[in-house]
Design a protein around this motif. Structure first.
Motif, PDB file in Angstrom:
ATOM      1  N   ALA A 406       0.926  -1.091   0.155  1.00 60.30           N
ATOM      2  CA  ALA A 406       0.049  -0.004   0.087  1.00 60.30           C
ATOM      3  C   ALA A 406       0.844   1.255   0.073  1.00 60.30           C
ATOM      4  O   ALA A 406       0.684   2.274  -0.735  1.00 60.30           O
ATOM      5  CB  ALA A 406      -0.900  -0.144   1.390  1.00 60.30           C
ATOM      6  N   LEU A 407       1.810   1.152   0.822  1.00 63.47           N
ATOM      7  CA  LEU A 407       2.830   2.460   0.834  1.00 63.47           C
ATOM      8  C   LEU A 407       3.324   2.648  -0.435  1.00 63.47           C
ATOM      9  O   LEU A 407       3.479   3.876  -0.988  1.00 63.47           O
ATOM     10  CB  LEU A 407       3.874   2.228   1.798  1.00 63.47           C
ATOM     11  CG  LEU A 407       3.304   2.160   3.344  1.00 63.47           C
ATOM     12  CD1 LEU A 407       4.620   1.746   4.203  1.00 63.47           C
ATOM     13  CD2 LEU A 407       2.833   3.554   3.758  1.00 63.47           C
ATOM     14  N   LYS A 408       3.944   1.537  -1.161  1.00 63.03           N
ATOM     15  CA  LYS A 408       4.483   1.853  -2.658  1.00 63.03           C
ATOM     16  C   LYS A 408       3.309   2.572  -3.444  1.00 63.03           C
ATOM     17  O   LYS A 408       3.275   3.635  -4.204  1.00 63.03           O
ATOM     18  CB  LYS A 408       4.964   0.523  -3.082  1.00 63.03           C
ATOM     19  CG  LYS A 408       6.061   0.294  -2.999  1.00 63.03           C
ATOM     20  CD  LYS A 408       6.694  -0.926  -3.973  1.00 63.03           C
ATOM     21  CE  LYS A 408       7.906  -1.370  -3.519  1.00 63.03           C
ATOM     22  NZ  LYS A 408       8.141  -2.593  -3.479  1.00 63.03           N
ATOM     23  N   GLY A 409       1.953   1.918  -3.313  1.00 61.70           N
ATOM     24  CA  GLY A 409       0.854   2.325  -4.298  1.00 61.70           C
ATOM     25  C   GLY A 409       0.489   3.898  -3.834  1.00 61.70           C
ATOM     26  O   GLY A 409       0.080   4.698  -4.911  1.00 61.70           O
ATOM     27  N   PHE A 410       0.747   4.515  -2.567  1.00 65.04           N
ATOM     28  CA  PHE A 410       0.244   5.728  -2.166  1.00 65.04           C
ATOM     29  C   PHE A 410       1.259   6.633  -3.011  1.00 65.04           C
ATOM     30  O   PHE A 410       0.760   7.658  -3.552  1.00 65.04           O
ATOM     31  CB  PHE A 410       0.710   5.960  -0.648  1.00 65.04           C
ATOM     32  CG  PHE A 410      -0.279   5.454   0.272  1.00 65.04           C
ATOM     33  CD1 PHE A 410      -1.549   4.627  -0.016  1.00 65.04           C
ATOM     34  CD2 PHE A 410       0.108   5.313   1.739  1.00 65.04           C
ATOM     35  CE1 PHE A 410      -2.334   4.227   0.789  1.00 65.04           C
ATOM     36  CE2 PHE A 410      -0.616   4.733   2.593  1.00 65.04           C
ATOM     37  CZ  PHE A 410      -1.915   4.379   1.898  1.00 65.04           C
ATOM     38  N   ASP A 411       2.546   6.328  -3.102  1.00 67.06           N
ATOM     39  CA  ASP A 411       3.545   6.934  -3.708  1.00 67.06           C
ATOM     40  C   ASP A 411       3.010   7.314  -5.436  1.00 67.06           C
ATOM     41  O   ASP A 411       3.096   8.343  -5.897  1.00 67.06           O
ATOM     42  CB  ASP A 411       4.953   6.261  -4.040  1.00 67.06           C
ATOM     43  CG  ASP A 411       5.674   6.597  -2.998  1.00 67.06           C
ATOM     44  OD1 ASP A 411       5.517   7.636  -2.190  1.00 67.06           O
ATOM     45  OD2 ASP A 411       6.813   6.018  -2.831  1.00 67.06           O
ATOM     46  N   ALA A 412       2.252   6.305  -5.959  1.00 68.65           N
ATOM     47  CA  ALA A 412       1.987   6.143  -7.425  1.00 68.65           C
ATOM     48  C   ALA A 412       0.590   7.107  -7.342  1.00 68.65           C
ATOM     49  O   ALA A 412       0.455   7.494  -8.757  1.00 68.65           O
ATOM     50  CB  ALA A 412       1.961   5.092  -7.918  1.00 68.65           C
ATOM     51  N   THR A 413       0.073   7.533  -6.410  1.00 68.64           N
ATOM     52  CA  THR A 413      -1.307   8.287  -6.576  1.00 68.64           C
ATOM     53  C   THR A 413      -0.951   9.754  -7.016  1.00 68.64           C
ATOM     54  O   THR A 413      -1.733  10.480  -7.580  1.00 68.64           O
ATOM     55  CB  THR A 413      -2.304   8.276  -5.365  1.00 68.64           C
ATOM     56  OG1 THR A 413      -1.229   8.744  -4.206  1.00 68.64           O
ATOM     57  CG2 THR A 413      -2.532   6.853  -4.760  1.00 68.64           C
ATOM     58  N   GLY A 414       0.120  10.202  -6.796  1.00 70.13           N
ATOM     59  CA  GLY A 414       0.660  11.771  -6.620  1.00 70.13           C
ATOM     60  C   GLY A 414      -0.495  12.434  -5.992  1.00 70.13           C
ATOM     61  O   GLY A 414      -0.528  13.939  -6.209  1.00 70.13           O
ATOM     62  N   VAL A 415      -1.268  12.134  -4.947  1.00 70.07           N
ATOM     63  CA  VAL A 415      -1.892  12.949  -4.081  1.00 70.07           C
ATOM     64  C   VAL A 415      -0.908  13.148  -2.707  1.00 70.07           C
ATOM     65  O   VAL A 415      -1.517  13.851  -1.740  1.00 70.07           O
ATOM     66  CB  VAL A 415      -3.181  12.492  -3.947  1.00 70.07           C
ATOM     67  CG1 VAL A 415      -3.881  12.685  -5.134  1.00 70.07           C
ATOM     68  CG2 VAL A 415      -3.221  10.964  -3.075  1.00 70.07           C
ATOM     69  N   LEU A 416       0.289  12.761  -2.508  1.00 69.94           N
ATOM     70  CA  LEU A 416       0.914  12.906  -1.093  1.00 69.94           C
ATOM     71  C   LEU A 416       1.556  13.978  -1.367  1.00 69.94           C
ATOM     72  O   LEU A 416       2.240  14.284  -2.244  1.00 69.94           O
ATOM     73  CB  LEU A 416       1.737  11.649  -1.170  1.00 69.94           C
ATOM     74  CG  LEU A 416       1.388  10.208  -0.720  1.00 69.94           C
ATOM     75  CD1 LEU A 416       2.447   9.364  -0.533  1.00 69.94           C
ATOM     76  CD2 LEU A 416       0.589  10.131   0.608  1.00 69.94           C
TER      77      LEU A 416
END
Ligand code: NAP
Ligand code: HSE
Length: 428
Positions: A406-416
């Motif tokens: 999930a943490l890797k996935g968060f990176d890819a969202t562009g919303v962090l």
């Protein structure tokens, strides 16, 4: 007249000066309890001129701790200098080679060199005692090696660094910044000479590795401890965790599983109402679980002059009484090399992140969690003026692998808007 036990004390700082004080102030009590007088033959430190608040004129002085360790009038070398290598290790090795018993408070040295030192000592018929090295004044080494010797130990857990617990609890209770609280811990004598050992979790990791060796009959394996310090924990995390009914602790857990030996020393959230959650200041708490005894909880001062010197004296008195226990509770050559195992048991996690304040940002994070098989237990978004929105999520139980996904996935969202903080919530 019984033969006195003659000490050579290397290191006259917080702990060493505390030991000298006890020996000077409690001579009769110590003699009665030990069955013989306990005396100091000679001492060593870097500076002979420094005022240490104790009268040293009756003792010999050695500039070189190796010379102290090998003196003919020293029966027990008391190593209170610190440092995993250098003079502490050289003098300890010299003491053993000269047939002296060793009492030390040095967890760094034993965590890194415990096995060869124990083998050398036992081959010479000497003992190495290290009660003060783990959890300050709490007699946890004695509890494991002696009191619980009839048990298969199933788990060792606890808060074992006074500095970190002091910083985490004082920041919250007094609303003080990290730097000010750190200075207070320094004045209380809690800090290691290199304080990064404390706040980096290394000191507590050393202690956990030593307890694991005794508990599971394994060679000390500090390099395999999964380690994280408190450096990334902010006052914001402390307050937000409190909002959700948790406290943040630098918590150690070690257990033997079918896959191997788990050892981790990492910041964890624990329920605020639990005994660990209520642990304040420099206090330590060690929880020991055995198949026959069930759970034992030991709580007390984990650092500072009096508590640590108290633990040193317990070892000195044991040596004076003629009690001789193998360093890690069984002969050093019989200790097994354990297979290190990463903790895989599922747990809930606390996640804190700042999101770009735009439509769909939170939905993207929720989708990543869902795609990683992680279910959300609670979620809060805090009021904000800046263009980034602070968000806090508590998950249901999940594995570390799913969380990493999930943490890797968060990176890819562009919303962090900042790196997310993920902290395990431990059932205690
Ligand atoms: P400290 O206050 O820094 O004292 C260290 C002492 O060692 C000083 O007296 C210093 O001499 C002496 N020393 C350093 N290098 C030396 C050398 N090359 N030759 C001779 N003497 C030397 O440290 P501490 O807090 O007492 O800690 C001592 C040990 O106890 C460490 O292993 C630490 O991890 C352990 N420990 C400490 C605590 C605690 O609460 N402080 C608790 C548990 C365990 P000078 O004074 O002349 O500089
Ligand atoms: N620096 C250590 C602590 C001293 O803060 O717990 C006790 O080992």
């Amino acid at each position: 007249m019984t033969t006195p036990l003659r000490l050579g004390i290397a290191g006259l700082g917080t702990v060493g000066a505390g030991v000298v004080k006890i020996i000077q102030q409690r001579a009769n009590l110590l003699a009665q309890r030990s069955g013989r007088p306990v005396v100091i033959s000679a001492v060593s430190a870097r500076s002979r001129a420094k005022d240490r608040g104790v009268d040293l004129t009756a003792y010999g002085w050695e500039d070189d701790p190796v010379a102290l360790a090998t003196r003919d009038d020293v029966d027990v070398f008391v190593e209170l200098m610190g440092g995993s290598d250098g003079p502490a290790k050289a003098a300890t090795e010299a003491a053993i080679a000269a047939g002296k018993d060793v009492v030390t408070a040095n967890k760094a040295m034993l965590a890194l060199h415990g096995q060869p030192l124990a083998e050398a000592a036992e081959a010479q018929g000497c003992v190495i005692r290290f009660e003060a090295a783990v959890a300050g004044g709490i007699p946890v080494v004695k509890a494991l090696t002696e009191g619980l010797a009839g048990n298969q130990i199933t788990r060792v857990m606890g808060v074992m660094n006074g500095t970190c617990n002091y910083i985490l609890t004082r920041m919250e209770s007094a609303g003080l910044p990290y730097d000010e609280v750190f200075e207070e811990a320094n004045k209380l004598g809690y800090l290691e000479a290199d304080p990064t050992l404390d706040v980096g979790g290394i000191d507590a990791g050393h202690k956990l590795a030593l307890l694991a060796a005794i508990a599971f009959g394994t060679r000390v394996d500090f390099p395999s401890v999964e380690l994280e310090g408190i450096g990334r924990i902010t006052i914001e995390d402390i307050r937000r965790a409190a909002d959700m009914g948790f406290k943040i602790k630098l918590l150690g857990v070690s257990q033997m599983t079918g896959r191997g030996l788990e050892q981790r020393m990492t910041p964890c959230l624990v329920p605020a109402s639990s005994p660990l959650g209520q642990l304040e200041g420099g206090t330590n708490m060690v929880v020991l679980e055995g198949d026959n005894v069930g759970q034992i909880v030991l709580r007390g001062a984990g650092a500072g002059e009096g508590p640590t010197a108290s633990a040193v004296m317990s070892d000195v008195i044991d040596v004076a009484r003629g009690i001789r226990v193998s360093t890690f509770g069984q002969p050093a050559p019989s200790l097994e090399q354990a297979r290190p195992a990463r903790a895989t048991a599922a747990a809930p996690y606390y996640l804190r992140m700042d999101l770009l304040d735009k439509p769909g940002a939170l939905a993207k994070i929720a989708t990543v969690l869902g795609d990683s098989g992680i279910s959300i237990d609670r979620m809060r978004q805090y009021g904000h003026d800046e263009p980034k929105a602070p968000v806090l999520i508590v998950t249901h139980k999940t594995t570390r692998d799913a969380l990493d996904h999930a943490l890797k996935g968060f990176d890819a969202t562009g919303v962090l808007a900042s790196d997310p903080v993920a902290i395990r919530i431990e059932a205690v």
